[in-house]
Design a protein around this motif. Structure first.
Motif, PDB file in Angstrom:
ATOM      1  N   GLN A 172     -23.141  30.825  50.464  1.00 18.47           N
ATOM      2  CA  GLN A 172     -23.301  31.988  51.326  1.00 18.47           C
ATOM      3  C   GLN A 172     -24.068  31.592  52.566  1.00 18.47           C
ATOM      4  O   GLN A 172     -24.957  30.752  52.526  1.00 18.47           O
ATOM      5  CB  GLN A 172     -24.110  33.087  50.623  1.00 18.47           C
TER       6      GLN A 172
ATOM      7  N   ARG B   6     -23.639  32.338  39.910  1.00 20.42           N
ATOM      8  CA  ARG B   6     -23.463  33.539  39.078  1.00 20.42           C
ATOM      9  C   ARG B   6     -22.453  33.232  37.999  1.00 20.42           C
ATOM     10  O   ARG B   6     -21.392  32.655  38.289  1.00 20.42           O
ATOM     11  CB  ARG B   6     -22.962  34.724  39.924  1.00 20.42           C
TER      12      ARG B   6
ATOM     13  N   GLU C 275     -19.776  34.350  36.584  1.00 21.36           N
ATOM     14  CA  GLU C 275     -18.700  35.337  36.710  1.00 21.36           C
ATOM     15  C   GLU C 275     -17.410  34.703  36.219  1.00 21.36           C
ATOM     16  O   GLU C 275     -17.315  33.480  36.090  1.00 21.36           O
ATOM     17  CB  GLU C 275     -18.526  35.735  38.176  1.00 21.36           C
TER      18      GLU C 275
ATOM     19  N   GLY D  23     -18.334  39.714  53.217  1.00 24.45           N
ATOM     20  CA  GLY D  23     -19.788  39.700  53.359  1.00 24.45           C
ATOM     21  C   GLY D  23     -20.318  41.112  53.326  1.00 24.45           C
ATOM     22  O   GLY D  23     -19.593  42.057  53.636  1.00 24.45           O
ATOM     23  N   GLY D  24     -21.569  41.241  52.943  1.00 19.35           N
ATOM     24  CA  GLY D  24     -22.123  42.578  52.908  1.00 19.35           C
ATOM     25  C   GLY D  24     -23.628  42.522  52.826  1.00 19.35           C
ATOM     26  O   GLY D  24     -24.221  41.469  52.595  1.00 19.35           O
TER      27      GLY D  24
ATOM     28  N   GLY E 218     -11.105  32.734  44.984  1.00 18.98           N
ATOM     29  CA  GLY E 218     -12.173  33.287  45.815  1.00 18.98           C
ATOM     30  C   GLY E 218     -13.422  33.684  45.043  1.00 18.98           C
ATOM     31  O   GLY E 218     -14.344  34.251  45.612  1.00 18.98           O
TER      32      GLY E 218
ATOM     33  N   ALA F 124     -22.725  36.447  53.490  1.00 18.13           N
ATOM     34  CA  ALA F 124     -21.262  36.348  53.528  1.00 18.13           C
ATOM     35  C   ALA F 124     -20.842  35.066  52.828  1.00 18.13           C
ATOM     36  O   ALA F 124     -21.500  34.035  52.956  1.00 18.13           O
ATOM     37  CB  ALA F 124     -20.763  36.366  54.971  1.00 18.13           C
ATOM     38  N   GLY F 125     -19.762  35.147  52.063  1.00 11.83           N
ATOM     39  CA  GLY F 125     -19.293  33.999  51.300  1.00 11.83           C
ATOM     40  C   GLY F 125     -18.526  33.031  52.203  1.00 11.83           C
ATOM     41  O   GLY F 125     -17.556  33.418  52.859  1.00 11.83           O
TER      42      GLY F 125
ATOM     43  N   TYR G  83     -16.255  32.070  42.357  1.00  8.63           N
ATOM     44  CA  TYR G  83     -16.741  30.843  41.730  1.00  8.63           C
ATOM     45  C   TYR G  83     -18.067  31.098  41.025  1.00  8.63           C
ATOM     46  O   TYR G  83     -18.715  32.122  41.237  1.00  8.63           O
ATOM     47  CB  TYR G  83     -16.938  29.759  42.802  1.00  8.63           C
TER      48      TYR G  83
ATOM     49  N   GLU H 282     -16.658  30.377  51.359  1.00 10.41           N
ATOM     50  CA  GLU H 282     -15.287  30.122  50.888  1.00 10.41           C
ATOM     51  C   GLU H 282     -14.372  31.276  51.310  1.00 10.41           C
ATOM     52  O   GLU H 282     -13.245  31.062  51.739  1.00 10.41           O
ATOM     53  CB  GLU H 282     -15.244  29.976  49.364  1.00 10.41           C
ATOM     54  N   ARG H 283     -14.891  32.516  51.193  1.00 11.45           N
ATOM     55  CA  ARG H 283     -14.071  33.689  51.553  1.00 11.45           C
ATOM     56  C   ARG H 283     -13.809  33.743  53.055  1.00 11.45           C
ATOM     57  O   ARG H 283     -12.715  34.108  53.484  1.00 11.45           O
ATOM     58  CB  ARG H 283     -14.783  34.977  51.130  1.00 11.45           C
TER      59      ARG H 283
HETATM   60  P1  AMP Z   1     -23.209  39.827  47.337  1.00 13.11           P
HETATM   61  O1  AMP Z   1     -24.390  38.881  47.378  1.00 13.11           O
HETATM   62  O2  AMP Z   1     -22.746  40.115  45.954  1.00 13.11           O
HETATM   63  O3  AMP Z   1     -23.422  41.033  48.188  1.00 13.11           O
HETATM   64  O4  AMP Z   1     -21.987  39.033  47.983  1.00 13.11           O
HETATM   65  C1  AMP Z   1     -21.906  38.769  49.348  1.00 13.11           C
HETATM   66  C2  AMP Z   1     -20.682  37.916  49.598  1.00 13.11           C
HETATM   67  O5  AMP Z   1     -20.807  36.678  48.915  1.00 13.11           O
HETATM   68  C3  AMP Z   1     -19.386  38.502  49.078  1.00 13.11           C
HETATM   69  O6  AMP Z   1     -18.823  39.366  50.014  1.00 13.11           O
HETATM   70  C4  AMP Z   1     -18.544  37.254  48.884  1.00 13.11           C
HETATM   71  O7  AMP Z   1     -17.989  36.837  50.112  1.00 13.11           O
HETATM   72  C5  AMP Z   1     -19.556  36.235  48.467  1.00 13.11           C
HETATM   73  N1  AMP Z   1     -19.593  36.090  46.985  1.00 13.11           N
HETATM   74  C6  AMP Z   1     -20.291  36.814  46.087  1.00 13.11           C
HETATM   75  N2  AMP Z   1     -20.074  36.380  44.831  1.00 13.11           N
HETATM   76  C7  AMP Z   1     -19.200  35.339  44.929  1.00 13.11           C
HETATM   77  C8  AMP Z   1     -18.577  34.452  43.989  1.00 13.11           C
HETATM   78  N3  AMP Z   1     -18.825  34.537  42.677  1.00 13.11           N
HETATM   79  N4  AMP Z   1     -17.731  33.502  44.463  1.00 13.11           N
HETATM   80  C9  AMP Z   1     -17.476  33.400  45.796  1.00 13.11           C
HETATM   81  N5  AMP Z   1     -18.042  34.196  46.718  1.00 13.11           N
HETATM   82  C10 AMP Z   1     -18.884  35.157  46.305  1.00 13.11           C
END
Ligand code: AMP
Length: 417
Positions: free
Chosen positions: A129, A115, A117, A284-285, A122, A308-309, A124, A311-312
């Motif tokens: 995931q 992505r 971003e 994570g979500g 935390g 869930a990430g 990247y 790295e996180r």
């Molecule tokens: P999402 O797919 O946006 O629901 O994200 C799920 C999980 O992926 C988040 O809770 C983070 O732990 C991880 N995550 C999402 N975007 C990033 C990112 N740009 N860098 C690192 N971890 C990410």
């Protein structure tokens, strides 16, 4: 290093050392929990047709509008590096006719995603995931099952300060009606809203709940809440999920303002955060996405999952102990015995033991130091005029035959093979 030496692109990092060990730990823990629960591994391509994400993730989302790595390949196709996993897994479910399998089909993945971003601690541009998807059942037990699975995984990995927030978005119809009601509320108070929120009333009014702007927050205090507008069926579904979480002793907070960044969610949505993390507290979500498969061209098919990430998770766990496998054997040698040393290492490895040999041209003295650093239990020392095997635990030293076969036999005997 000269200034024009290439470096890893902004927002990416090399996975090595402690981070690589952490990745391994997460993968092992996931496999240990997911496979016995009936989840099978899936890996989808790193890029897909752009249309999959545009339709599956949603045109109005930040991910699709601003964050995708989209490119045209040499054949003129528009492709996109996967920004998330669910749309790809749903595509694979359709493509492989998985609706013919017993439902729900349960899959898990561990992949990297992309992505565009703004990088920070935390966050990247290429991140990893771990995720699960259960497609083909709308039973609230499946929602509870996947949530409990993530709670268990985070617990196994000793992630600190974990909190679970949960809500229900209802069905698309409920959501559409609620959306209009919320838009009306926002329009009535438009002059108090931040410019960004005001600009997105039509496209994505739910995002107003995420705003830090004080005027917007004030307006949102009196905003209607989706949980109060759920149909009886949706409410019953949500209550059933919560009852099962209670039964499983997984604590949660109901958060009526929970907004997930992706468009495809219906009914259950949830997010795990960690108080041990800074601004990027999401670990994570996920949620239910009963409309997704239809959106990308299949028959209506319910599904639920999360990501869930990695790295996180590791940040929340506060690092992992370095778990280097100590060698069983280190082979040190004088220059003329190099080929024999290689033979001994190869045969010891074939027998399933961890063996290392000198690879950097050190003196014999340097090699013995290196052997000590490797933590090897046995050290074979191959000299021009004979060989010995040292036991580093007992400090015993026994002579061995001169030829490689004799040395291998002695080593394997001492290793208990
Ligand atoms: P999402 O797919 O946006 O629901 O994200 C799920 C999980 O992926 C988040 O809770 C983070 O732990 C991880 N995550 C999402 N975007 C990033 C990112 N740009 N860098 C690192 N971890 C990410």
């Amino acid at each position: 290093m000269s200034p024009d030496t290439p470096q890893a692109p902004r927002g990416t990092q090399d996975v090595l050392g402690e981070l690589a060990a952490g990745f391994h730990l997460v993968e092992e823990a996931a496999r240990r929990r997911f496979e016995p629960a009936g989840f099978r591994r899936i890996e989808t391509p790193a890029f897909e047709d752009t249309a999959l994400f545009a339709r599956g993730v949603g045109e109005s989302t930040d991910v699709v509008q601003k964050e995708m790595y989209t490119f045209t390949d040499a054949g003129g196709r528009s492709l996109t590096l996967r920004p998330e996993g669910t749309a790809s897994v749903a595509r694979a479910y359709l493509e492989h006719g998985m609706h013919k399998l017993p439902q729900p089909v349960k899959l898990w993945y561990l992949s990297s995603f992309f992505r565009y971003e703004k990088p920070q601690a935390g966050r990247y541009r290429q991140f990893w995931q771990i995720g699960v998807e259960a497609i083909g059942s709308e039973d609230p037990a499946v929602d509870a099952e996947v949530i409990v699975l993530l709670a268990t995984l985070l617990d196994d990995l000793e992630a600190r300060g974990i909190r679970l927030r949960i809500a229900s978005l209802g069905t698309p119809e409920t959501r559409a009606a609620y959306r209009s009601e919320l838009q009306a509320h926002l329009r009535t108070h438009a002059d108090q809203l931040s410019e960004e929120v005001r600009g997105r009333i039509d496209l994505n009014p739910l995002r107003a709940f995420d705003s830090d702007h004080s005027g917007t927050r004030e307006v949102m205090r009196t905003a209607p809440l989706l949980v109060d507008r759920l149909t009886e069926d949706d409410r019953a579904h949500f209550d059933a999920v919560l009852a099962m979480l209670d039964a499983a002793d997984v604590p949660y907070e109901i958060d009526p303002t929970l907004v997930r960044g992706l468009d495809y969610y219906t009914r259950t949505v949830f997010e795990f955060t960690s108080d041990a993390l800074g601004a990027q507290s999401g670990v994570g979500g996920g949620g239910r996405y009963d409309g997704l498969i239809e959106l990308i061209g299949g028959a209506p098919t319910p599904g639920v999952g999360w990501a869930a990430g990695i790295e996180r998770i590791l940040l929340a766990a506060g690092g992992v102990p370095a778990a280097d496998t100590p060698a069983d054997l280190f082979v040190a040698y004088e220059p003329g015995r190099r080929a024999d040393a290689f033979t001994v290492v190869t045969h010891t490895r074939r027998a399933g033991r961890a063996a290392q040999m000198e690879l950097a041209g050190r003196s014999l003295k340097g090699q013995l130091k290196q052997a000590g650093r490797s933590g090897a239990r046995f050290v074979a020392v191959l000299r021009e005029d004979g060989s010995v095997l040292q036991d580093t635990e007992t400090n015993d030293e026994v002579p061995m035959e001169r030829d490689a076969d004799g040395i291998v036999a002695a080593v394997l005997r001492n290793l208990g093979i």
